[in-house]
Scaffold this active site. Structure first.
Site, PDB file in Angstrom:
ATOM      1  N   ASP A 137       0.783  -1.238   0.000  1.00 33.24           N
ATOM      2  CA  ASP A 137       0.000   0.000   0.000  1.00 33.24           C
ATOM      3  C   ASP A 137       0.816   1.290   0.000  1.00 33.24           C
ATOM      4  OD1 ASP A 137      -2.413   1.540   0.127  1.00 33.24           O
ATOM      5  OD2 ASP A 137      -2.128   1.773   2.281  1.00 33.24           O
ATOM      6  N   CYS A 195     -21.440  -3.333 -18.280  1.00 27.21           N
ATOM      7  CA  CYS A 195     -21.936  -3.061 -16.915  1.00 27.21           C
ATOM      8  C   CYS A 195     -21.578  -1.630 -16.490  1.00 27.21           C
ATOM      9  CB  CYS A 195     -21.321  -4.076 -15.958  1.00 27.21           C
ATOM     10  SG  CYS A 195     -21.783  -3.816 -14.247  1.00 27.21           S
ATOM     11  N   CYS A 198     -21.431   0.129 -10.806  1.00 31.30           N
ATOM     12  CA  CYS A 198     -20.688   0.916  -9.811  1.00 31.30           C
ATOM     13  C   CYS A 198     -20.834   2.408 -10.089  1.00 31.30           C
ATOM     14  CB  CYS A 198     -19.219   0.502  -9.778  1.00 31.30           C
ATOM     15  SG  CYS A 198     -18.415   0.561 -11.390  1.00 31.30           S
ATOM     16  N   CYS A 202     -22.458   4.803  -7.201  1.00 33.91           N
ATOM     17  CA  CYS A 202     -21.542   5.618  -6.378  1.00 33.91           C
ATOM     18  C   CYS A 202     -22.288   6.833  -5.834  1.00 33.91           C
ATOM     19  CB  CYS A 202     -20.347   6.055  -7.218  1.00 33.91           C
ATOM     20  SG  CYS A 202     -19.309   7.239  -6.330  1.00 33.91           S
TER      21      CYS A 202
END
Ligand code: B12
Ligand code: SF4
Ligand code: SF4
Length: 360
Positions: A137, A195, A198, A202
């Protein structure tokens, strides 16, 4: 003579033994999607996360050999984490939702321990002169783009790395090395096709058409990384999210029925929903004690109380009013005061609207 293909297989076996769920190998150059990253920074989508736009880290992201001299390969790893238990349940009044990744003890330490063990294994096989540098990360590495380059999966329109049949509830990590390990084929299938779920779901409409997001509007940024007040026009979009946001992953069909893998990051230590009003009685030290070693310490007490007040304001529950008013009297932190003031207004406006309806 070192057999690099055999070494690659041995690294895979050892990674699986250590608890990594997926592994792939990418060449360190050229860096995939680096121009997309530069365009994202240029557009200011990194918000106040200045470290993402610093000249030295920009250069390192574009050239891993500036991090590790002679870097040739990137060993890309993924670790599954606990998926949301109740996919679409909204928080009950007085509760705030914690995003799924944040419910276990902080993953950085746990995964770095696993990476260090994998490093020791590689050194034991090839000698200590081989160069290795691990990140999870926090390094200046395009983790998603490299994971896709190493064949792990595709970056979806929601910007998350998705592994077919496994979904996207994954942490990514990598080991940079000067060993020229044979690479995997990059993952090239489009997992999104037509698709748009999302993008439509959102809450802040921050998903861009090019597989990136405008972080300045993302609830995950606003509730975790942002140290300041949350703009008024976004406060009501936060909904019930106390910490982070999983909406663009929860609606993704690739997360609907993924085959569950055993997460190596342990069982959750925090509930999916947290009672909010009790948070306002936490002092600095009791806050640290309660959330010790969990990601919830990242926004500090100030950030978490700001988020809690905003969720209570969104829920407009009368029971929160005396607590919020008490905070307004006794608190001095401007970020908490801003959020509580807004919440009090929301609740009062709701009460008077209800009163008007009763009077009619
Ligand atoms: C800054 C950051 C954030 C910021 C900005 C996120 C963002 N989407 O840019 C904020 C705080 C908002 C955030 C939120 C989250 N984060 Co974060 N975050 C990071 C961090 C440190 C850097 C990301 C970054 O560089 N963003 C800039 C964009 C432009 O780069 P990118 O995300 O790598 O996107 C590249 C790909 O899309 C690539 N690409 C690849 N394939 C394709 C295909 C096409 C066609 C195109 C055009 C592009 C493309 O191009 C882009 C540029 O290189 C990474 C760790 C790391 N070092 O990479 C973790 C990381 C991305 N975060 C992670 C997680 C878990 C989250 C959250 C789910 C946490 C939560 N529940 O709240 C959310 C998810 C939000 C989302 N939808 O992305 C994981 C993601 C794992 C995964 N499965 O993808 C990472 C990898 C940390 C980790 N080591 O596990 N995060
Ligand atoms: S994490 Fe939430 S706010 Fe951020 S892009 Fe995904 S759905 Fe939108
Ligand atoms: S919800 Fe649909 S468009 Fe979004 S990432 Fe998942 S498959 Fe792709």
């Amino acid at each position: 003579m070192l057999d690099l293909s055999q070494l690659r297989e041995d690294i895979k076996t050892e990674a699986a033994r250590l608890g990594f769920n997926h592994i792939g190998f990418a060449p360190s150059s050229p860096v995939p999607h680096y121009q997309d990253y530069l365009a994202w920074v240029e557009a200011g989508f990194h918000a106040e996360m200045a470290y993402l736009a610093r000249q030295d880290t920009l250069e390192k992201r574009g050239d891993p050999s500036l991090i590790l001299e002679g870097c040739q390969s990137i060993i890309c790893l993924a670790v599954s984490y606990n998926q949301p238990e109740t996919t679409l349940r909204a928080a009950l009044p007085g509760e705030g939702r914690i995003s799924s990744y944040a419910r276990t003890q902080d993953y950085h330490e746990q995964i770095m321990d696993m990476l260090k063990q994998l490093e020791s294994f590689i050194h034991s096989r090839v000698g200590s002169e081989s160069q290795l540098k691990s990140y999870v990360d926090t390094g200046p590495v395009l983790e998603r783009a490299f994971a896709s380059q190493a064949g792990l999966g595709a970056v979806g329109k929601n910007n998350c790395l998705i592994i077919p049949g496994k979904g996207s509830y994954l942490f990514l990590a990598e080991i940079l090395t000067n060993l020229p390990l044979p690479p995997d084929q990059p993952f090239t299938s489009d997992l999104c096709k037509n698709c748009q779920r999302c993008i439509e779901a959102c809450p802040t409409a921050c998903i861009q058409p090019d597989h990136t997001i405008d972080a300045s509007r993302c609830i995950s940024y606003l509730t975790i990384e942002n140290k300041n007040t949350i703009p008024d026009n976004l406060k009501d979009k936060i909904g019930h999210w106390l910490f982070g946001c999983d909406v663009c992953q929860m609606v993704c069909p690739h997360n609907a029925r993924p085959s569950k893998e055993t997460p190596s990051v342990g069982t959750p230590v925090l509930p999916e929903f947290l009672e909010l009003t009790q948070l306002f009685s936490l002092s600095e030290s009791s806050f640290k004690e309660k959330f010790n070693k969990t990601p919830l310490t990242r926004p500090k007490r100030t950030g978490l109380l700001r988020n809690a007040a905003i969720v209570l304001g969104n829920q407009k529950g009368d029971h929160a009013l005396p607590i919020m008013e008490n905070v307004l009297k006794n608190e001095s932190d401007p970020v908490i005061l801003d959020a509580c003031g807004w919440a009090v207004n929301q609740i009062k406006q709701n009460n008077s609207a209800n009163q008007d309806l009763r009077d009619d």
